[in-house]
Design an enzyme around this catalytic site. Sequence first.
Site, PDB file in Angstrom:
ATOM      1  N   TYR A  59       0.822  -1.206   0.000  1.00 21.69           N
ATOM      2  CA  TYR A  59       0.000   0.000   0.000  1.00 21.69           C
ATOM      3  C   TYR A  59       0.853   1.250   0.000  1.00 21.69           C
ATOM      4  CZ  TYR A  59       0.957   0.910   4.975  1.00 21.69           C
ATOM      5  OH  TYR A  59       1.582   1.205   6.170  1.00 21.69           O
ATOM      6  N   LYS A 174       6.567  -2.047   1.869  1.00 20.98           N
ATOM      7  CA  LYS A 174       5.381  -1.453   2.520  1.00 20.98           C
ATOM      8  C   LYS A 174       4.185  -2.384   2.347  1.00 20.98           C
ATOM      9  CE  LYS A 174       3.294   3.119   3.171  1.00 20.98           C
ATOM     10  NZ  LYS A 174       3.414   3.104   4.638  1.00 20.98           N
ATOM     11  N   GLU A 207      12.136   2.498  14.225  1.00 24.55           N
ATOM     12  CA  GLU A 207      11.182   3.495  13.709  1.00 24.55           C
ATOM     13  C   GLU A 207       9.896   3.320  14.501  1.00 24.55           C
ATOM     14  OE1 GLU A 207       9.789   2.714   9.695  1.00 24.55           O
ATOM     15  OE2 GLU A 207       9.918   0.549   9.995  1.00 24.55           O
ATOM     16  N   LEU A 232      11.249   1.264   7.110  1.00 25.84           N
ATOM     17  CA  LEU A 232      10.662   1.693   5.842  1.00 25.84           C
ATOM     18  C   LEU A 232      11.361   2.993   5.427  1.00 25.84           C
ATOM     19  CD1 LEU A 232       8.261   1.169   3.808  1.00 25.84           C
ATOM     20  CD2 LEU A 232       7.128   3.036   5.019  1.00 25.84           C
TER      21      LEU A 232
HETATM   22  N1  PDD Z   1       2.894   4.985   7.386  1.00 30.42           N
HETATM   23  N2  PDD Z   1       7.514   3.708   8.898  1.00 30.42           N
HETATM   24  C1  PDD Z   1       6.378   2.988   8.874  1.00 30.42           C
HETATM   25  C2  PDD Z   1       6.358   1.652   9.551  1.00 30.42           C
HETATM   26  C3  PDD Z   1       5.243   3.489   8.207  1.00 30.42           C
HETATM   27  O1  PDD Z   1       4.113   2.751   8.166  1.00 30.42           O
HETATM   28  C4  PDD Z   1       5.302   4.753   7.597  1.00 30.42           C
HETATM   29  C5  PDD Z   1       4.128   5.330   6.868  1.00 30.42           C
HETATM   30  C6  PDD Z   1       6.497   5.486   7.666  1.00 30.42           C
HETATM   31  C7  PDD Z   1       6.655   6.832   7.019  1.00 30.42           C
HETATM   32  O2  PDD Z   1       6.620   6.729   5.619  1.00 30.42           O
HETATM   33  P1  PDD Z   1       6.125   7.937   4.717  1.00 30.42           P
HETATM   34  O3  PDD Z   1       6.946   9.107   5.089  1.00 30.42           O
HETATM   35  O4  PDD Z   1       6.367   7.492   3.338  1.00 30.42           O
HETATM   36  O5  PDD Z   1       4.650   8.167   5.019  1.00 30.42           O
HETATM   37  C8  PDD Z   1       7.584   4.924   8.315  1.00 30.42           C
HETATM   38  C9  PDD Z   1       1.686   5.383   6.697  1.00 30.42           C
HETATM   39  C10 PDD Z   1       1.451   6.852   6.735  1.00 30.42           C
HETATM   40  C11 PDD Z   1       0.535   4.570   7.239  1.00 30.42           C
HETATM   41  O6  PDD Z   1       0.736   3.371   7.428  1.00 30.42           O
HETATM   42  O7  PDD Z   1      -0.552   5.100   7.449  1.00 30.42           O
END
Ligand code: PDD
Length: 312
Positions: A59, A174, A207, A232
């Site tokens: 996703y 992801k 993270e 991620l």
């Molecule tokens: N989450 N780390 C994890 C485990 C994440 O699920 C996400 C993003 C990030 C940050 O990635 P980005 O900057 O590309 O949004 C880091 C999304 C927002 C979610 O699961 O809703």
Amino acid sequence: MLRFFVCRVAGVTESNMVWPVLREIAMPRIAYVNGRYVAHRDASVHIEDRGYQFADGVYEVCEIARGFIVDMTRHLDRLDRSLSELSIGWPMHRSALIVVLREVIRRNRVGNGLVYLQVTRGVAPRDHPFPDGVRPSLVVTARKIDPETLRHKAETGVKVITVPENRWDRVDIKTVGLLPNVLAKQKAKEAGAYEAWFVDPDGTVKEGSSTNAWIVTNDGILVTRPADHGILRGVTRTTLFDVAARLGLRIEERAFTVEEALSAREAFLSSATTLATPIVAIDGHPVANGHPGSLTLSLRQAFFEIAEKSPA
Ligand code: PDD
């Protein structure tokens, strides 16, 4: 009569203010599911979709701000990588997917909020190996988020707790397999915190459950863990590198411990929905003076200008 009823339901007095409320009530949310735009409340996938049965899918979440999709290219590049790591094909051509994203955003009238897209390996009788000849499934939704809510969160800062890392070793992909993240986030919520940081046995921070983790050292250097297979590679994280360069800030990509974070000048988290949001406490202990850090807020302020903006 209908007008009176709607006013009562919406909890507003009958006045000129009513009609925008009425329009919102009358306008159903729309989702895209495998080739069709459908009412969100009726949107569904097959019970043997592999996303549902095996979490066999990926996703993306993109921020929509002031009528723009933020960092769309980087999100679609990461989608491409996630799909290829799992040997799932694109559900449609990239340019067609962009049309669908825009159409879902338009139909839901989202000027500020997020667009969510999910691709799974498709529908097949339940059996672990990859099925032959199935089409990947695609679902796209969009929803509004009040920018004030996010601004408030940034102004007050958020609290995090720490939890032991218990995820698999390919969290760089992801995937929709997010059970450890869900459990960690719930634990944070129950502790009155916003986020949970996954911590390795050596005490270093990986993270958050849905965000990347950062600190600012007392020398003003930004520190975040290298984006190997252990975290991620957040799109917001990548764009924050651009923002830091523009602001003349140094970044060190290295692991840091919870202790280092507690004695840092600032700590913050990043994601498409939170951008850079200050962390004011970790496991109940204040970070620095317990107030949002000024450097984090500068990064946040400069973010929109520097990020890629595609008309929604
Ligand atoms: N989450 N780390 C994890 C485990 C994440 O699920 C996400 C993003 C990030 C940050 O990635 P980005 O900057 O590309 O949004 C880091 C999304 C927002 C979610 O699961 O809703």
